[in-house]
Design a protein around this motif. Structure first.
Motif, PDB file in Angstrom:
ATOM      1  N   ARG A 216       0.990  -1.401  -0.384  1.00  0.00           N
ATOM      2  CA  ARG A 216      -0.390   0.505   0.053  1.00  0.00           C
ATOM      3  C   ARG A 216       0.997   1.015  -0.160  1.00  0.00           C
ATOM      4  O   ARG A 216      -0.023   1.592  -0.744  1.00  0.00           O
ATOM      5  N   TYR A 217       2.060   1.262   0.749  1.00  0.00           N
ATOM      6  CA  TYR A 217       2.671   2.656   0.843  1.00  0.00           C
ATOM      7  C   TYR A 217       4.098   2.489  -0.310  1.00  0.00           C
ATOM      8  O   TYR A 217       3.653   3.688  -1.007  1.00  0.00           O
ATOM      9  N   ALA A 218       4.088   1.376  -1.105  1.00  0.00           N
ATOM     10  CA  ALA A 218       5.180   1.450  -2.199  1.00  0.00           C
ATOM     11  C   ALA A 218       3.581   2.104  -3.247  1.00  0.00           C
ATOM     12  O   ALA A 218       3.713   2.675  -4.674  1.00  0.00           O
ATOM     13  N   LYS A 219       2.310   1.772  -3.537  1.00  0.00           N
ATOM     14  CA  LYS A 219       1.875   2.836  -4.441  1.00  0.00           C
ATOM     15  C   LYS A 219       1.427   4.021  -4.186  1.00  0.00           C
ATOM     16  O   LYS A 219       1.728   5.044  -5.103  1.00  0.00           O
ATOM     17  N   TYR A 220       1.516   4.404  -2.797  1.00  0.00           N
ATOM     18  CA  TYR A 220       1.657   5.864  -1.824  1.00  0.00           C
ATOM     19  C   TYR A 220       3.482   6.628  -2.631  1.00  0.00           C
ATOM     20  O   TYR A 220       3.164   7.990  -3.252  1.00  0.00           O
ATOM     21  N   ALA A 221       3.500   5.788  -2.667  1.00  0.00           N
ATOM     22  CA  ALA A 221       5.073   5.968  -3.103  1.00  0.00           C
ATOM     23  C   ALA A 221       5.510   6.670  -4.518  1.00  0.00           C
ATOM     24  O   ALA A 221       5.905   7.659  -5.254  1.00  0.00           O
ATOM     25  N   VAL A 222       4.769   5.499  -5.215  1.00  0.00           N
ATOM     26  CA  VAL A 222       4.948   5.525  -7.182  1.00  0.00           C
ATOM     27  C   VAL A 222       3.874   6.509  -7.007  1.00  0.00           C
ATOM     28  O   VAL A 222       4.055   7.220  -8.400  1.00  0.00           O
TER      29      VAL A 222
ATOM     30  N   GLY B  17       3.474   9.914  -6.004  1.00  0.00           N
ATOM     31  CA  GLY B  17       4.262  10.289  -5.555  1.00  0.00           C
ATOM     32  C   GLY B  17       5.653  10.855  -6.371  1.00  0.00           C
ATOM     33  O   GLY B  17       5.815  12.268  -7.020  1.00  0.00           O
ATOM     34  N   ALA B  18       6.456   9.859  -6.719  1.00  0.00           N
ATOM     35  CA  ALA B  18       6.882   9.629  -7.389  1.00  0.00           C
ATOM     36  C   ALA B  18       6.921  10.143  -9.294  1.00  0.00           C
ATOM     37  O   ALA B  18       7.456  10.629  -9.577  1.00  0.00           O
ATOM     38  N   LEU B  19       5.567  10.060  -9.806  1.00  0.00           N
ATOM     39  CA  LEU B  19       4.914  10.158 -10.557  1.00  0.00           C
ATOM     40  C   LEU B  19       4.547  11.512 -10.853  1.00  0.00           C
ATOM     41  O   LEU B  19       4.692  12.355 -11.729  1.00  0.00           O
ATOM     42  N   VAL B  20       4.337  12.253  -9.618  1.00  0.00           N
ATOM     43  CA  VAL B  20       3.675  14.003  -9.545  1.00  0.00           C
ATOM     44  C   VAL B  20       5.738  14.466  -9.845  1.00  0.00           C
ATOM     45  O   VAL B  20       5.399  15.702 -10.696  1.00  0.00           O
ATOM     46  N   ALA B  21       6.169  14.099  -8.979  1.00  0.00           N
ATOM     47  CA  ALA B  21       7.599  15.056  -8.982  1.00  0.00           C
ATOM     48  C   ALA B  21       8.015  14.640 -10.977  1.00  0.00           C
ATOM     49  O   ALA B  21       9.070  15.431 -11.217  1.00  0.00           O
ATOM     50  N   ALA B  22       8.315  13.607 -11.262  1.00  0.00           N
ATOM     51  CA  ALA B  22       8.504  13.404 -12.542  1.00  0.00           C
ATOM     52  C   ALA B  22       8.015  14.377 -13.375  1.00  0.00           C
ATOM     53  O   ALA B  22       8.623  14.889 -14.066  1.00  0.00           O
ATOM     54  N   VAL B  23       6.355  13.954 -13.322  1.00  0.00           N
ATOM     55  CA  VAL B  23       5.421  15.085 -14.769  1.00  0.00           C
ATOM     56  C   VAL B  23       6.006  16.313 -14.758  1.00  0.00           C
ATOM     57  O   VAL B  23       6.617  17.282 -15.346  1.00  0.00           O
TER      58      VAL B  23
ATOM     59  N   LEU C  67      -0.234  13.046   2.123  1.00  0.00           N
ATOM     60  CA  LEU C  67      -1.445  13.937   1.899  1.00  0.00           C
ATOM     61  C   LEU C  67      -2.264  12.524   1.158  1.00  0.00           C
ATOM     62  O   LEU C  67      -3.723  12.779   1.611  1.00  0.00           O
ATOM     63  N   THR C  68      -2.032  12.399   0.094  1.00  0.00           N
ATOM     64  CA  THR C  68      -3.061  10.933  -0.324  1.00  0.00           C
ATOM     65  C   THR C  68      -3.535  10.049   0.849  1.00  0.00           C
ATOM     66  O   THR C  68      -4.762  10.262   0.774  1.00  0.00           O
ATOM     67  N   ALA C  69      -2.335   9.580   1.628  1.00  0.00           N
ATOM     68  CA  ALA C  69      -3.044   8.617   2.624  1.00  0.00           C
ATOM     69  C   ALA C  69      -3.725   9.044   3.542  1.00  0.00           C
ATOM     70  O   ALA C  69      -4.407   8.788   4.067  1.00  0.00           O
ATOM     71  N   VAL C  70      -3.076  10.619   3.904  1.00  0.00           N
ATOM     72  CA  VAL C  70      -4.410  10.917   4.990  1.00  0.00           C
ATOM     73  C   VAL C  70      -5.609  11.170   4.696  1.00  0.00           C
ATOM     74  O   VAL C  70      -6.620  10.815   5.789  1.00  0.00           O
ATOM     75  N   ALA C  71      -6.072  11.998   3.899  1.00  0.00           N
ATOM     76  CA  ALA C  71      -7.181  11.765   3.044  1.00  0.00           C
ATOM     77  C   ALA C  71      -7.892  11.096   3.334  1.00  0.00           C
ATOM     78  O   ALA C  71      -9.199  11.119   3.516  1.00  0.00           O
TER      79      ALA C  71
END
Length: 171
Positions: free
Chosen positions: A65-71, A73-79, A108-112
């Motif tokens: 689950r946390y790996a999905k959140y990291a992905v 975040g990484a996509l947002v940073a890359a894009v 923030l996605t996880a908390v929301a």
């Protein structure tokens, strides 16, 4: 011609059994749980292995689950970095989201999601107010449950019909 007899494993509680046999039985029970052919003889060992099995499964599910959140975040940073880098490399150096911003978006996605799942009815008004009003009016709880169940069933059937009617909503 009769088939050769199947070799069955010796019982796990046999004191003459080797440590290797006990280790195999324990590992098989840890991996398969109650579906394993042979279970450890000791209740203590079975309970420890069962608990370990559930804890390991829980940890793996959380890690995924946390790996999905990291992905995310990484996509947002890359894009974000890519778009801002093409628009202006000087500006992108200062404005592009980095690893910290990507991790922040993931958190923030996880908390929301957690808040919406666990406090969603509170945030949306929910059925709690209606339940309080019916209780204060002195209505019968069992009758209210029947009414709610029938209205929920009718609502689900109407949604199902609408989904079936709309070709683009089919999955």
């Amino acid at each position: 011609m009769a088939p050769p007899p199947a070799t069955a494993e010796p019982p796990s509680d046999n004191p003459a059994a080797s440590k290797l046999h006990h280790a195999k039985v324990n590992l098989k029970y840890l991996a398969l749980g109650s579906a394993a052919g042979v279970a450890p003889a000791s209740l203590r060992t079975r309970s420890i292995l069962t608990t370990t099995r559930y804890v390991v499964r829980y940890i793996i599910k959380r890690a995924i689950r946390y790996a999905k959140y990291a992905v995310v975040g990484a996509l947002v940073a890359a894009v974000g970095g890519g778009l801002l880098g093409t628009l202006g490399s000087g500006l992108a150096f200062f404005a592009a989201p980095g690893i910290g911003v990507g991790m922040g978006v993931g958190v923030l996605t996880a908390v929301a999601k957690f808040g919406w799942r666990h406090r969603g009815n509170h945030l949306r008004g929910g059925a709690w107010e209606g339940m309080k009003a019916r209780a204060q009016a002195g209505r019968d709880g069992a009758a209210d449950e029947k009414i709610d169940a029938s209205s929920l069933k009718k609502q689900q059937e109407a949604e199902s019909k609408a989904r079936r009617a709309d070709v683009w909503m089919r999955v």
